[in-house]
Write an enzyme that holds these catalytic residues in place. Structure first.
Site, PDB file in Angstrom:
ATOM      1  N   ASP A   1     -44.763  27.009  40.723  1.00  0.00           N
ATOM      2  CA  ASP A   1     -45.652  28.524  39.630  1.00  0.00           C
ATOM      3  C   ASP A   1     -45.178  29.741  40.049  1.00  0.00           C
ATOM      4  OD1 ASP A   1     -45.804  29.607  37.508  1.00  0.00           O
ATOM      5  OD2 ASP A   1     -47.876  28.928  36.695  1.00  0.00           O
TER       6      ASP A   1
ATOM      7  N   HIS B   1     -37.087  34.549  40.956  1.00  0.00           N
ATOM      8  CA  HIS B   1     -36.807  32.718  40.914  1.00  0.00           C
ATOM      9  C   HIS B   1     -35.598  32.425  41.995  1.00  0.00           C
ATOM     10  CE1 HIS B   1     -38.783  32.288  36.976  1.00  0.00           C
ATOM     11  NE2 HIS B   1     -37.754  32.523  35.770  1.00  0.00           N
TER      12      HIS B   1
ATOM     13  N   LEU C   1     -35.596  11.406  52.375  1.00  0.00           N
ATOM     14  CA  LEU C   1     -36.165  11.679  50.938  1.00  0.00           C
ATOM     15  C   LEU C   1     -35.222  11.913  49.957  1.00  0.00           C
ATOM     16  CD1 LEU C   1     -38.549  13.369  50.178  1.00  0.00           C
ATOM     17  CD2 LEU C   1     -37.643  15.129  50.968  1.00  0.00           C
TER      18      LEU C   1
HETATM   19  C1  IPE Z   1     -44.800  25.615  34.389  1.00  0.00           C
HETATM   20  O1  IPE Z   1     -44.869  26.605  34.631  1.00  0.00           O
HETATM   21  C2  IPE Z   1     -43.059  24.461  34.646  1.00  0.00           C
HETATM   22  C3  IPE Z   1     -42.893  25.093  35.844  1.00  0.00           C
HETATM   23  C4  IPE Z   1     -43.235  25.223  36.537  1.00  0.00           C
HETATM   24  C5  IPE Z   1     -41.031  24.161  35.806  1.00  0.00           C
HETATM   25  P1  IPE Z   1     -45.794  27.481  32.962  1.00  0.00           P
HETATM   26  O2  IPE Z   1     -45.307  29.158  34.116  1.00  0.00           O
HETATM   27  O3  IPE Z   1     -44.459  27.767  32.114  1.00  0.00           O
HETATM   28  O4  IPE Z   1     -46.708  27.298  32.212  1.00  0.00           O
HETATM   29  P2  IPE Z   1     -47.821  27.832  31.874  1.00  0.00           P
HETATM   30  O5  IPE Z   1     -46.898  28.681  30.545  1.00  0.00           O
HETATM   31  O6  IPE Z   1     -47.977  29.106  32.474  1.00  0.00           O
HETATM   32  O7  IPE Z   1     -48.331  26.659  31.091  1.00  0.00           O
HETATM   33  C1  IPE Z   2     -42.441  29.354  37.683  1.00  0.00           C
HETATM   34  O1  IPE Z   2     -42.606  30.289  37.457  1.00  0.00           O
HETATM   35  C2  IPE Z   2     -40.965  28.624  37.660  1.00  0.00           C
HETATM   36  C3  IPE Z   2     -40.729  28.405  35.871  1.00  0.00           C
HETATM   37  C4  IPE Z   2     -41.317  28.262  34.862  1.00  0.00           C
HETATM   38  C5  IPE Z   2     -38.883  28.057  35.851  1.00  0.00           C
HETATM   39  P1  IPE Z   2     -43.073  31.697  36.115  1.00  0.00           P
HETATM   40  O2  IPE Z   2     -41.468  31.680  35.629  1.00  0.00           O
HETATM   41  O3  IPE Z   2     -43.866  30.825  34.881  1.00  0.00           O
HETATM   42  O4  IPE Z   2     -43.354  33.032  36.852  1.00  0.00           O
HETATM   43  P2  IPE Z   2     -45.027  33.611  36.311  1.00  0.00           P
HETATM   44  O5  IPE Z   2     -46.299  32.117  36.098  1.00  0.00           O
HETATM   45  O6  IPE Z   2     -44.895  33.682  34.923  1.00  0.00           O
HETATM   46  O7  IPE Z   2     -45.243  34.609  36.985  1.00  0.00           O
HETATM   47 MG    MG Z   3     -45.434  30.392  35.744  1.00  0.00          MG
END
Ligand code: IPE
Ligand code: IPE
Ligand code: MG
Length: 253
Positions: free
Chosen positions: A22, A39, A133
């Site tokens: 995240d 990303h 792995l």
């Molecule tokens: C969880 O992250 C999903 C992934 C890392 C793929 P999100 O960014 O979507 O989660 P919330 O919305 O902050 O809970």
């Molecule tokens: C995690 O990073 C990747 C996915 C959920 C696909 P985020 O895109 O949720 O990044 P933040 O949490 O908005 O910073």
């Molecule tokens: Mg996120």
């Protein structure tokens, strides 16, 4: 190798590590860039952590890459993520194979665009014979979706007369989860300073040790992984027992 790496007790490695990757969006925003830039850089972290786990001898690594709820993000981001997924798998599959890594996917594949499904299926097949792995990508995945799916399948088996209600036990349920065949994760890491599970492996994380770090996913590297593993190794896992019982048990080993 680093000091942290050398401090890790190789006899007490988690067999299965699960990571909620995240913070990509915020990482990019902090640099004045578009979320997709985050990303894109997150892929470098994936490469680094997969390599780190393979070097250590971790058997299973599950990466939460896209949740069921992430489909509700703006269309350009969803499309960007799908394209990144497909191009990354395309580029990395040779190197996964060379490193004896077997790719798995968990989630609702029927939601993915056909070109992404095809690329994934090819990569799964290409690495299917590997014995190192196990890299499990959670894509279009959520714990509630998985449990619902399992319940429906079990009900169907009962309806068909292949399963009796009295016979249903925890093993039955495990068998119908996407993760059947994988041990439960002992360690779950979430980056970016959020303290929640966000619908990840709800059943399987029952006794996982949870580790949260403020590091955003695109900055997460092997050293951060080692820190998480060392923290895990410093904990006492009691599984409902008392500390004294656990101590006596480990003396007896
Ligand atoms: C969880 O992250 C999903 C992934 C890392 C793929 P999100 O960014 O979507 O989660 P919330 O919305 O902050 O809970
Ligand atoms: C995690 O990073 C990747 C996915 C959920 C696909 P985020 O895109 O949720 O990044 P933040 O949490 O908005 O910073
Ligand atoms: Mg996120």
């Amino acid at each position: 190798m680093s000091d942290l790496h050398d401090k890790i007790d190789k006899e007490k490695l988690p067999r299965h590590i699960a990571i909620i990757m995240d913070g990509n969006g915020r990482w990019a925003k902090e640099k004045g860039e578009d979320r997709l830039f985050g990303h894109f850089h997150g892929v470098e972290s994936v490469r680094n952590i997969v390599e780190g786990c393979a070097e250590l001898g971790v058997e299973y690594l599950t990466l939460y890459a896209f949740s069921t709820e992430n489909w509700d993000r703006p269309e350009y981001e969803v499309v960007g993520l799908m394209e990144l997924l497909v191009s990354t798998i395309h580029k990395e599959v040779e190197s996964l194979n060379k490193n004896n890594i077997r790719l798995h996917v968990i989630g609702d594949m029927s939601m993915l665009p056909a070109y992404a499904r095809k690329e994934l299926e090819e990569a799964l097949e290409f690495t299917a014979h590997n014995t190192g792995l196990n890299l499990i990508m959670a894509l279009s995945y959520s714990g509630r979706w998985e449990l619902l799916n399992a319940v429906k399948h079990i009900a169907y088996e009962v309806k068909q007369g292949r399963l009796k209600v009295e016979e249903i036990d925890q093993d039955t349920l495990q068998r119908f989860l996407c993760t059947s065949g994988f041990p439960d994760p002992e360690l779950m890491i979430r980056t970016s300073g959020e303290y929640r599970i966000s619908n990840f492996l709800l059943y399987q994380l029952a006794y996982a040790e949870l580790y949260f770090t403020n590091v955003r996913w695109p900055d997460f590297r092997k050293e951060n992984l080692y820190e998480a593993i060392l923290d895990y190794q410093s904990r006492e896992r009691r599984f409902g027992k008392t500390g004294e019982q656990v101590a006596t048990q480990s003396l007896g080993e």
